[in-house]
Design an enzyme around this catalytic site. Structure first.
Site, PDB file in Angstrom:
ATOM      1  N   GLY A   1      37.741 -13.602 -44.982  1.00  0.00           N
ATOM      2  CA  GLY A   1      37.780 -12.264 -44.405  1.00  0.00           C
ATOM      3  C   GLY A   1      37.823 -12.397 -42.894  1.00  0.00           C
ATOM      4  O   GLY A   1      38.807 -12.056 -42.244  1.00  0.00           O
ATOM      5  N   SER A   2      36.758 -12.991 -42.338  1.00  0.00           N
ATOM      6  CA  SER A   2      36.711 -13.173 -40.879  1.00  0.00           C
ATOM      7  C   SER A   2      37.802 -14.133 -40.407  1.00  0.00           C
ATOM      8  O   SER A   2      38.445 -13.908 -39.377  1.00  0.00           O
ATOM      9  CB  SER A   2      35.353 -13.768 -40.470  1.00  0.00           C
ATOM     10  OG  SER A   2      34.294 -13.011 -40.984  1.00  0.00           O
TER      11      SER A   2
ATOM     12  N   TRP B   1      39.566  -6.657 -51.326  1.00  0.00           N
ATOM     13  CA  TRP B   1      38.980  -5.593 -50.496  1.00  0.00           C
ATOM     14  C   TRP B   1      40.015  -4.664 -49.872  1.00  0.00           C
ATOM     15  O   TRP B   1      39.969  -4.420 -48.665  1.00  0.00           O
ATOM     16  CB  TRP B   1      38.141  -6.202 -49.359  1.00  0.00           C
ATOM     17  CG  TRP B   1      36.957  -6.991 -49.742  1.00  0.00           C
ATOM     18  CD1 TRP B   1      36.741  -8.298 -49.459  1.00  0.00           C
ATOM     19  CD2 TRP B   1      35.779  -6.540 -50.431  1.00  0.00           C
ATOM     20  NE1 TRP B   1      35.525  -8.700 -49.944  1.00  0.00           N
ATOM     21  CE2 TRP B   1      34.908  -7.627 -50.548  1.00  0.00           C
ATOM     22  CE3 TRP B   1      35.385  -5.311 -50.977  1.00  0.00           C
ATOM     23  CZ2 TRP B   1      33.668  -7.545 -51.174  1.00  0.00           C
ATOM     24  CZ3 TRP B   1      34.164  -5.223 -51.603  1.00  0.00           C
ATOM     25  CH2 TRP B   1      33.326  -6.337 -51.694  1.00  0.00           C
TER      26      TRP B   1
ATOM     27  N   THR C   1      40.985  -1.214 -49.068  1.00  0.00           N
ATOM     28  CA  THR C   1      40.597   0.192 -49.068  1.00  0.00           C
ATOM     29  C   THR C   1      41.852   1.011 -49.380  1.00  0.00           C
ATOM     30  O   THR C   1      42.907   0.762 -48.783  1.00  0.00           O
ATOM     31  CB  THR C   1      40.013   0.586 -47.702  1.00  0.00           C
ATOM     32  OG1 THR C   1      38.907  -0.269 -47.438  1.00  0.00           O
ATOM     33  CG2 THR C   1      39.556   2.028 -47.679  1.00  0.00           C
TER      34      THR C   1
ATOM     35  N   ARG D   1       8.338  19.366 -43.013  1.00  0.00           N
ATOM     36  CA  ARG D   1       7.262  18.653 -43.698  1.00  0.00           C
ATOM     37  C   ARG D   1       5.975  18.709 -42.863  1.00  0.00           C
ATOM     38  O   ARG D   1       6.013  18.466 -41.641  1.00  0.00           O
ATOM     39  CB  ARG D   1       7.693  17.185 -43.879  1.00  0.00           C
ATOM     40  CG  ARG D   1       6.718  16.327 -44.638  1.00  0.00           C
ATOM     41  CD  ARG D   1       6.713  16.650 -46.105  1.00  0.00           C
ATOM     42  NE  ARG D   1       5.929  15.720 -46.886  1.00  0.00           N
ATOM     43  CZ  ARG D   1       5.632  15.908 -48.158  1.00  0.00           C
ATOM     44  NH1 ARG D   1       6.060  16.989 -48.793  1.00  0.00           N
ATOM     45  NH2 ARG D   1       4.911  15.019 -48.811  1.00  0.00           N
TER      46      ARG D   1
ATOM     47  N   GLU E   1      36.330  -4.173 -40.585  1.00  0.00           N
ATOM     48  CA  GLU E   1      37.055  -4.385 -39.311  1.00  0.00           C
ATOM     49  C   GLU E   1      36.383  -5.449 -38.455  1.00  0.00           C
ATOM     50  O   GLU E   1      36.409  -5.378 -37.215  1.00  0.00           O
ATOM     51  CB  GLU E   1      37.190  -3.092 -38.488  1.00  0.00           C
ATOM     52  CG  GLU E   1      37.594  -1.856 -39.246  1.00  0.00           C
ATOM     53  CD  GLU E   1      39.068  -1.786 -39.586  1.00  0.00           C
ATOM     54  OE1 GLU E   1      39.860  -2.460 -38.926  1.00  0.00           O
ATOM     55  OE2 GLU E   1      39.404  -1.085 -40.549  1.00  0.00           O
TER      56      GLU E   1
ATOM     57  N   GLU F   1      29.039 -10.508 -35.966  1.00  0.00           N
ATOM     58  CA  GLU F   1      29.204 -11.844 -35.369  1.00  0.00           C
ATOM     59  C   GLU F   1      30.608 -11.985 -34.774  1.00  0.00           C
ATOM     60  O   GLU F   1      30.782 -12.534 -33.683  1.00  0.00           O
ATOM     61  CB  GLU F   1      28.962 -12.942 -36.417  1.00  0.00           C
ATOM     62  CG  GLU F   1      27.515 -13.106 -36.852  1.00  0.00           C
ATOM     63  CD  GLU F   1      27.007 -11.964 -37.744  1.00  0.00           C
ATOM     64  OE1 GLU F   1      27.823 -11.321 -38.431  1.00  0.00           O
ATOM     65  OE2 GLU F   1      25.793 -11.710 -37.740  1.00  0.00           O
TER      66      GLU F   1
HETATM   67  C1  LIG Z   1      34.089  -1.787 -48.548  1.00  0.00           C
HETATM   68  C2  LIG Z   1      34.996  -2.745 -47.859  1.00  0.00           C
HETATM   69  C3  LIG Z   1      36.304  -2.359 -47.542  1.00  0.00           C
HETATM   70  C4  LIG Z   1      37.167  -3.284 -46.941  1.00  0.00           C
HETATM   71  N1  LIG Z   1      38.480  -2.897 -46.683  1.00  0.00           N
HETATM   72  C5  LIG Z   1      39.363  -3.825 -46.254  1.00  0.00           C
HETATM   73  C6  LIG Z   1      40.772  -3.497 -46.112  1.00  0.00           C
HETATM   74  O1  LIG Z   1      41.186  -2.352 -46.312  1.00  0.00           O
HETATM   75  N2  LIG Z   1      41.642  -4.487 -45.783  1.00  0.00           N
HETATM   76  C7  LIG Z   1      41.225  -5.762 -45.541  1.00  0.00           C
HETATM   77  O2  LIG Z   1      42.063  -6.612 -45.229  1.00  0.00           O
HETATM   78  N3  LIG Z   1      39.898  -6.103 -45.624  1.00  0.00           N
HETATM   79  C8  LIG Z   1      38.974  -5.170 -45.981  1.00  0.00           C
HETATM   80  N4  LIG Z   1      37.642  -5.503 -46.104  1.00  0.00           N
HETATM   81  C9  LIG Z   1      37.227  -6.885 -45.873  1.00  0.00           C
HETATM   82  C10 LIG Z   1      36.430  -7.055 -44.592  1.00  0.00           C
HETATM   83  O3  LIG Z   1      37.278  -6.944 -43.483  1.00  0.00           O
HETATM   84  C11 LIG Z   1      35.731  -8.422 -44.705  1.00  0.00           C
HETATM   85  O4  LIG Z   1      34.741  -8.327 -45.710  1.00  0.00           O
HETATM   86  C12 LIG Z   1      35.118  -8.824 -43.384  1.00  0.00           C
HETATM   87  O5  LIG Z   1      36.105  -9.132 -42.439  1.00  0.00           O
HETATM   88  C13 LIG Z   1      34.177 -10.047 -43.553  1.00  0.00           C
HETATM   89  O6  LIG Z   1      34.818 -11.064 -44.244  1.00  0.00           O
HETATM   90  P1  LIG Z   1      34.093 -11.791 -45.470  1.00  0.00           P
HETATM   91  O7  LIG Z   1      33.572 -10.730 -46.355  1.00  0.00           O
HETATM   92  O8  LIG Z   1      35.066 -12.743 -46.053  1.00  0.00           O
HETATM   93  O9  LIG Z   1      32.887 -12.558 -44.837  1.00  0.00           O
HETATM   94  P2  LIG Z   1      32.957 -14.039 -44.215  1.00  0.00           P
HETATM   95  O10 LIG Z   1      34.083 -14.148 -43.273  1.00  0.00           O
HETATM   96  O11 LIG Z   1      32.886 -15.014 -45.326  1.00  0.00           O
HETATM   97  O12 LIG Z   1      31.586 -14.066 -43.396  1.00  0.00           O
HETATM   98  C14 LIG Z   1      30.318 -14.268 -44.018  1.00  0.00           C
HETATM   99  C15 LIG Z   1      29.257 -14.266 -42.921  1.00  0.00           C
HETATM  100  O13 LIG Z   1      29.491 -15.335 -41.998  1.00  0.00           O
HETATM  101  C16 LIG Z   1      29.647 -14.820 -40.691  1.00  0.00           C
HETATM  102  N5  LIG Z   1      30.635 -15.609 -39.970  1.00  0.00           N
HETATM  103  C17 LIG Z   1      31.900 -15.891 -40.349  1.00  0.00           C
HETATM  104  N6  LIG Z   1      32.518 -16.641 -39.439  1.00  0.00           N
HETATM  105  C18 LIG Z   1      31.629 -16.844 -38.429  1.00  0.00           C
HETATM  106  C19 LIG Z   1      31.671 -17.533 -37.177  1.00  0.00           C
HETATM  107  N7  LIG Z   1      32.784 -18.159 -36.746  1.00  0.00           N
HETATM  108  N8  LIG Z   1      30.555 -17.530 -36.408  1.00  0.00           N
HETATM  109  C20 LIG Z   1      29.432 -16.896 -36.819  1.00  0.00           C
HETATM  110  N9  LIG Z   1      29.334 -16.215 -37.984  1.00  0.00           N
HETATM  111  C21 LIG Z   1      30.428 -16.191 -38.776  1.00  0.00           C
HETATM  112  C22 LIG Z   1      30.066 -13.374 -40.876  1.00  0.00           C
HETATM  113  O14 LIG Z   1      29.744 -12.594 -39.727  1.00  0.00           O
HETATM  114  C23 LIG Z   1      29.260 -12.985 -42.094  1.00  0.00           C
HETATM  115  O15 LIG Z   1      27.936 -12.676 -41.707  1.00  0.00           O
HETATM  116  C24 LIG Z   1      36.728  -4.589 -46.643  1.00  0.00           C
HETATM  117  C25 LIG Z   1      35.404  -4.946 -46.933  1.00  0.00           C
HETATM  118  C26 LIG Z   1      34.538  -4.058 -47.527  1.00  0.00           C
HETATM  119  C27 LIG Z   1      33.142  -4.490 -47.870  1.00  0.00           C
END
Ligand SMILES: Cc1cc2nc3c(=O)[nH]c(=O)nc-3n(C[C@H](O)[C@H](O)[C@H](O)COP(=O)(O)OP(=O)(O)OC[C@H]3O[C@@H](n4cnc5c(N)ncnc54)[C@H](O)[C@@H]3O)c2cc1C
Length: 401
Positions: free
Chosen positions: A135-136, A160, A162, A284, A379, A383
């Site tokens: 994701g990130s 994911w 939306t 309240r 978005e 972090e």
């Molecule tokens: C309800 C919902 C709707 C969404 N809608 C969309 C959408 O429409 N389109 C789309 O493309 N995505 C969508 N997403 C995905 C969203 O953008 C990702 O979940 C988000 O970018 C985080 O990625 P990840 O879940 O893979 O977490 P990861 O990237 O696996 O991160 C896990 C943890 O590690 C931390 N981390 C990661 N890399 C680092 C670093 N280099 N340094 C320090 N900390 C780090 C993160 O901050 C987090 O705390 C959606 C997510 C949700 C929950």
């Protein structure tokens, strides 16, 4: 709320749009939001109302049938809508990002084909970067588009999305090695494909499956899905901008305006939480007086209102910076980070003010408590925002020793 989150210097047109949206939120969204959310029901009637108000075309230029409004107007509308129900702002947000990407990067044919129907809400947008394994770290994308004659063949799994089920146009980011030899930097070998599809679930187009809705803790009503591409054939004229290798930059541009948007959502949810908290605190009674008369609760209200004001000011600043044509990644990152963290804190304080009743599904704050955490992730996580902010600060304040 008369006093907080005021925006100075708005034009008459902006004020009129906002008053109309606020009225719609108060009358058509707030009364039904919690009921629909508990049933995880799509707000069809609300969406029809948004179409009538022209909100799907708010930032689309007038020549394509939109209202041609600024990012600021858009963000302020999102703030109002999220005050009513965050899921509704999610329905227009991905649509807005895709329309923005088309406006900024699309070929003339792509703009002519999609923007007029997007302005009417007939074509509805979703965008897809995330995958099950990332994701990130967008540079690690594994979905692939390979050229085959006049078409591209797409394979991979996305996560994911939306509006994955309700949308009819998805901007999908894939790796595309064509023209980019082995060893090319990841961000230079990515392409955004404009994928048209039928709404719904299952195989919505040959080679394209939307399995079903992901069951979420909050942010219900709006559909969030996976997307599976298995030999999906896309004509070459559906490469965004007509040239491969630009996808990463196009998506990052879209996400940057999306961040202002998420900040605006945080502001809206926090405002609603404040409204609920300040109202409950005057109803309240404990120890012979309103809980609002206990200093501990007044301090909470003071902190909540200060956070609402600060987040609103930063969000407005980030939107205005983009509207003036300046780079706004620093301001958008700061606004998104601060507004989402403050939103979570304000919601938690409003929840605490409600005592045990905050835990009951009969009270709106219960819904907000489950919605706020999504803003910490979508978005770009906190972090990731801090990484963006930190890098930009080091560019701006380079040591001149
Ligand atoms: C309800 C919902 C709707 C969404 N809608 C969309 C959408 O429409 N389109 C789309 O493309 N995505 C969508 N997403 C995905 C969203 O953008 C990702 O979940 C988000 O970018 C985080 O990625 P990840 O879940 O893979 O977490 P990861 O990237 O696996 O991160 C896990 C943890 O590690 C931390 N981390 C990661 N890399 C680092 C670093 N280099 N340094 C320090 N900390 C780090 C993160 O901050 C987090 O705390 C959606 C997510 C949700 C929950």
């Amino acid at each position: 709320m008369a006093r907080l989150a005021q925006t100075h210097g708005l034009t008459d047109v902006q004020q009129e749009i906002l008053a109309t949206v606020r009225d719609f939120v108060d009358k058509e969204i707030i009364p039904v939001a919690t009921g629909l959310e508990h049933k995880d029901e799509y707000p069809t009637q609300i969406v029809e109302g948004l179409k009538e108000l022209g909100l799907f075309g708010l930032m689309i230029p007038e020549e394509y049938g939109g209202l041609g409004e600024s990012l600021l107007t858009y963000a302020l509308c999102v703030e109002e809508i999220a005050r009513g129900w965050m899921s509704v702002s999610g329905i227009i947000n991905t649509h807005f990002i895709v329309a923005y990407m088309l406006k900024q990067h699309g070929t003339q044919e792509q703009k002519d084909t999609f923007l007029p129907r997007m302005a009417l809400g007939e074509v509805r947008g979703a965008f897809s970067m995330s995958e099950p394994g990332l994701g990130s770290d967008v540079s690690a994308i594994t979905s692939k588009g390979v050229k085959d004659g006049d078409e591209y063949v797409l394979n991979g799994q996305k996560m994911w999305l939306t509006n994955g089920g309700t949308s009819t146009l998805v901007a999908v980011l894939c790796r595309s090695d064509e023209g980019h030899p082995e060893g090319t930097a990841p961000h230079k070998s990515m392409t955004t494909f404009l994928v048209e599809k039928e709404p719904g679930f299952g195989e919505v187009r040959p080679g394209l499956t939307i399995p079903g809705k992901i069951d979420k803790m909050g942010y219900k009503g709006v559909d969030t899905t996976e997307l599976i591409m298995d030999g999906l054939r896309i004509p070459a004229n559906r490469v965004l901008g007509g040239t491969t290798g630009r996808g990463f930059y196009q998506m990052m541009d879209g996400v940057e305006v999306g961040r202002v948007n998420v900040a605006a959502r945080g502001c809206g949810v926090a405002q609603r939480a404040f409204e609920l908290g300040v109202s409950y605190a005057q109803q309240r009674h404990t120890f012979g007086k309103q809980i609002a008369q206990h200093q501990a609760i007044q301090f909470k209200l003071a902190e909540m209102a200060t956070k609402v004001e600060a987040a609103h000011a930063m969000m407005v600043n980030a939107a205005r910076k983009k509207d003036s044509g300046e780079r706004n990644d620093l301001e958008a990152g700061m606004a998104k980070y601060l507004a989402s963290e403050y939103c979570k804190e304000v919601v938690e304080d409003a929840f605490r003010i409600h005592g045990g009743y905050g835990f009951s599904k009969e009270y709106e704050i219960e819904r907000l408590y489950r919605e706020a955490p999504m803003l910490l992730i979508g978005e770009g996580t906190a972090e990731i925002q801090k990484m963006i902010i930190g890098r930009r600060l080091l560019e701006e304040y380079r040591f001149q020793g």
